[in-house]
Design a protein around this motif. Structure first.
Motif, PDB file in Angstrom:
ATOM      1  N   ALA A   1       0.484  -6.199   3.427  1.00  0.00           N
ATOM      2  CA  ALA A   1      -0.801  -6.791   3.039  1.00  0.00           C
ATOM      3  C   ALA A   1      -0.663  -7.763   1.867  1.00  0.00           C
ATOM      4  O   ALA A   1      -1.256  -8.848   1.886  1.00  0.00           O
ATOM      5  CB  ALA A   1      -1.815  -5.699   2.711  1.00  0.00           C
ATOM      6  N   GLU A   2       0.096  -7.399   0.857  1.00  0.00           N
ATOM      7  CA  GLU A   2       0.240  -8.293  -0.295  1.00  0.00           C
ATOM      8  C   GLU A   2       0.981  -9.579   0.099  1.00  0.00           C
ATOM      9  O   GLU A   2       0.628 -10.665  -0.354  1.00  0.00           O
ATOM     10  CB  GLU A   2       0.947  -7.589  -1.440  1.00  0.00           C
ATOM     11  N   ARG A   3       1.977  -9.458   0.963  1.00  0.00           N
ATOM     12  CA  ARG A   3       2.694 -10.651   1.439  1.00  0.00           C
ATOM     13  C   ARG A   3       1.746 -11.565   2.217  1.00  0.00           C
ATOM     14  O   ARG A   3       1.772 -12.786   2.053  1.00  0.00           O
ATOM     15  CB  ARG A   3       3.876 -10.246   2.325  1.00  0.00           C
ATOM     16  N   VAL A   4       0.878 -10.991   3.036  1.00  0.00           N
ATOM     17  CA  VAL A   4      -0.110 -11.778   3.777  1.00  0.00           C
ATOM     18  C   VAL A   4      -1.076 -12.460   2.799  1.00  0.00           C
ATOM     19  O   VAL A   4      -1.388 -13.646   2.950  1.00  0.00           O
ATOM     20  CB  VAL A   4      -0.874 -10.900   4.792  1.00  0.00           C
ATOM     21  N   LEU A   5      -1.512 -11.727   1.785  1.00  0.00           N
ATOM     22  CA  LEU A   5      -2.401 -12.304   0.776  1.00  0.00           C
ATOM     23  C   LEU A   5      -1.721 -13.468   0.063  1.00  0.00           C
ATOM     24  O   LEU A   5      -2.329 -14.528  -0.135  1.00  0.00           O
ATOM     25  CB  LEU A   5      -2.824 -11.222  -0.221  1.00  0.00           C
ATOM     26  N   GLU A   6      -0.464 -13.308  -0.289  1.00  0.00           N
ATOM     27  CA  GLU A   6       0.282 -14.396  -0.935  1.00  0.00           C
ATOM     28  C   GLU A   6       0.364 -15.618  -0.019  1.00  0.00           C
ATOM     29  O   GLU A   6       0.251 -16.760  -0.468  1.00  0.00           O
ATOM     30  CB  GLU A   6       1.677 -13.920  -1.325  1.00  0.00           C
ATOM     31  N   GLY A   7       0.554 -15.381   1.278  1.00  0.00           N
ATOM     32  CA  GLY A   7       0.599 -16.484   2.233  1.00  0.00           C
ATOM     33  C   GLY A   7      -0.728 -17.220   2.321  1.00  0.00           C
ATOM     34  O   GLY A   7      -0.758 -18.454   2.429  1.00  0.00           O
ATOM     35  N   LEU A   8      -1.823 -16.488   2.248  1.00  0.00           N
ATOM     36  CA  LEU A   8      -3.146 -17.128   2.268  1.00  0.00           C
ATOM     37  C   LEU A   8      -3.365 -17.963   1.011  1.00  0.00           C
ATOM     38  O   LEU A   8      -3.936 -19.053   1.080  1.00  0.00           O
ATOM     39  CB  LEU A   8      -4.246 -16.086   2.410  1.00  0.00           C
ATOM     40  N   VAL A   9      -2.923 -17.454  -0.119  1.00  0.00           N
ATOM     41  CA  VAL A   9      -3.038 -18.231  -1.354  1.00  0.00           C
ATOM     42  C   VAL A   9      -2.229 -19.520  -1.222  1.00  0.00           C
ATOM     43  O   VAL A   9      -2.711 -20.603  -1.563  1.00  0.00           O
ATOM     44  CB  VAL A   9      -2.587 -17.395  -2.575  1.00  0.00           C
TER      45      VAL A   9
ATOM     46  N   GLU B   1     -13.032 -15.833   2.924  1.00  0.00           N
ATOM     47  CA  GLU B   1     -13.210 -15.612   4.368  1.00  0.00           C
ATOM     48  C   GLU B   1     -11.880 -15.268   5.030  1.00  0.00           C
ATOM     49  O   GLU B   1     -11.811 -14.385   5.896  1.00  0.00           O
ATOM     50  CB  GLU B   1     -13.861 -16.827   5.027  1.00  0.00           C
ATOM     51  N   ALA B   2     -10.800 -15.949   4.645  1.00  0.00           N
ATOM     52  CA  ALA B   2      -9.481 -15.681   5.209  1.00  0.00           C
ATOM     53  C   ALA B   2      -8.980 -14.294   4.808  1.00  0.00           C
ATOM     54  O   ALA B   2      -8.387 -13.579   5.626  1.00  0.00           O
ATOM     55  CB  ALA B   2      -8.490 -16.754   4.773  1.00  0.00           C
ATOM     56  N   VAL B   3      -9.209 -13.907   3.562  1.00  0.00           N
ATOM     57  CA  VAL B   3      -8.802 -12.571   3.114  1.00  0.00           C
ATOM     58  C   VAL B   3      -9.476 -11.513   3.974  1.00  0.00           C
ATOM     59  O   VAL B   3      -8.827 -10.584   4.471  1.00  0.00           O
ATOM     60  CB  VAL B   3      -9.135 -12.360   1.617  1.00  0.00           C
ATOM     61  N   LYS B   4     -10.784 -11.631   4.154  1.00  0.00           N
ATOM     62  CA  LYS B   4     -11.518 -10.648   4.942  1.00  0.00           C
ATOM     63  C   LYS B   4     -11.042 -10.617   6.403  1.00  0.00           C
ATOM     64  O   LYS B   4     -11.029  -9.572   7.028  1.00  0.00           O
ATOM     65  CB  LYS B   4     -13.022 -10.943   4.889  1.00  0.00           C
ATOM     66  N   ALA B   5     -10.666 -11.764   6.951  1.00  0.00           N
ATOM     67  CA  ALA B   5     -10.287 -11.848   8.357  1.00  0.00           C
ATOM     68  C   ALA B   5      -8.818 -11.535   8.625  1.00  0.00           C
ATOM     69  O   ALA B   5      -8.486 -11.025   9.699  1.00  0.00           O
ATOM     70  CB  ALA B   5     -10.609 -13.241   8.901  1.00  0.00           C
ATOM     71  N   GLU B   6      -7.937 -11.826   7.667  1.00  0.00           N
ATOM     72  CA  GLU B   6      -6.512 -11.813   7.974  1.00  0.00           C
ATOM     73  C   GLU B   6      -5.651 -10.801   7.229  1.00  0.00           C
ATOM     74  O   GLU B   6      -4.572 -10.454   7.705  1.00  0.00           O
ATOM     75  CB  GLU B   6      -5.936 -13.215   7.733  1.00  0.00           C
ATOM     76  N   VAL B   7      -6.075 -10.340   6.075  1.00  0.00           N
ATOM     77  CA  VAL B   7      -5.245  -9.386   5.336  1.00  0.00           C
ATOM     78  C   VAL B   7      -5.404  -8.010   5.982  1.00  0.00           C
ATOM     79  O   VAL B   7      -6.530  -7.543   6.168  1.00  0.00           O
ATOM     80  CB  VAL B   7      -5.622  -9.354   3.842  1.00  0.00           C
ATOM     81  N   PRO B   8      -4.289  -7.364   6.334  1.00  0.00           N
ATOM     82  CA  PRO B   8      -4.376  -6.067   7.037  1.00  0.00           C
ATOM     83  C   PRO B   8      -4.767  -4.923   6.093  1.00  0.00           C
ATOM     84  O   PRO B   8      -3.937  -4.132   5.641  1.00  0.00           O
ATOM     85  CB  PRO B   8      -2.980  -5.894   7.632  1.00  0.00           C
ATOM     86  N   ILE B   9      -6.067  -4.895   5.796  1.00  0.00           N
ATOM     87  CA  ILE B   9      -6.665  -3.824   4.991  1.00  0.00           C
ATOM     88  C   ILE B   9      -7.847  -3.291   5.795  1.00  0.00           C
ATOM     89  O   ILE B   9      -8.662  -4.063   6.286  1.00  0.00           O
ATOM     90  CB  ILE B   9      -7.132  -4.347   3.614  1.00  0.00           C
TER      91      ILE B   9
END
Length: 140
Positions: A60-68, A115-123
Motif C-alpha cells: 500500500a505505501e509503495r502504491v501511495l508513493e507511486g500516486l504521489v 480521488e486516486a488514493v481512495k480508488a487505487e491504494v489497497p486499503i
C-alpha cells in the motif's frame, strides 16, 4: 518534479501540523489541505457507524508513493498519509497537503490525488455499527 517530503501508510495518529510543515516552501502561495475523518454513517451501513478497522496490503505505501510521483509537478510539494488500524468516529484517516505557487495547481493536484488514493491504494475497511454488526467495504 518535486519529491514528496512525507508519504506513508501508518498505524500512528495523523497530524495536520506535521503535513503542513512537510510542504512548507517560501515559493508556495497556496496550500490546500484535505482531512478525511471517520463519520458516523456510510451509504453501505444500515445503521450508525461507531468505528472502522483499516487493513492495508503490504504494498500500500509503495502504491501511495507511486500516486504521489504520478501527481507531482515542478514547484508542487505533496505530503500524504493514510492511517490503518482501529479508528473511532472523528479520528483522522487521511491527510493530503499540496503546496504550490498558485491555488489552481494546488486544488487540481489535491483533488486528483485524493480521488486516486481512495480508488487505487489497497486499503480496506471493516465498518462496525452500533448494533454490533460489521461489514467489509472496498474489498476487490
Amino acid at each position: 518534479m518535486s519529491a514528496s517530503p512525507l508519504t506513508r501508510v501508518t498505524p500512528d495518529e495523523l497530524l495536520l501540523a506535521e503535513h503542513l510543515a512537510a510542504v512548507e516552501d517560501p515559493h508556495a502561495g497556496a496550500v490546500v489541505t484535505f482531512v478525511g475523518q471517520i463519520r458516523d454513517h456510510d451509504p453501505e451501513a444500515e445503521g450508525r457507524v461507531v468505528s472502522l478497522d483499516y487493513t492495508a496490503h503490504p504494498d500500500a505505501e509503495r502504491v501511495l508513493e507511486g500516486l504521489v510521483a504520478a501527481h507531482s509537478r515542478d514547484g508542487v510539494r505533496i505530503a500524504v498519509s493514510h492511517r490503518i488500524g482501529h479508528l473511532e468516529v472523528g479520528d483522522i484517516a487521511l491527510i493530503a497537503c499540496v503546496a504550490s505557487a498558485h491555488r489552481g495547481d494546488a486544488y487540481d493536484v489535491s483533488r486528483a490525488l485524493v480521488e486516486a488514493v481512495k480508488a487505487e491504494v489497497p486499503i480496506w475497511k471493516q465498518q462496525h455499527e452500533a448494533d454490533g454488526s460489521a461489514s467489509w467495504v472496498g474489498l476487490p
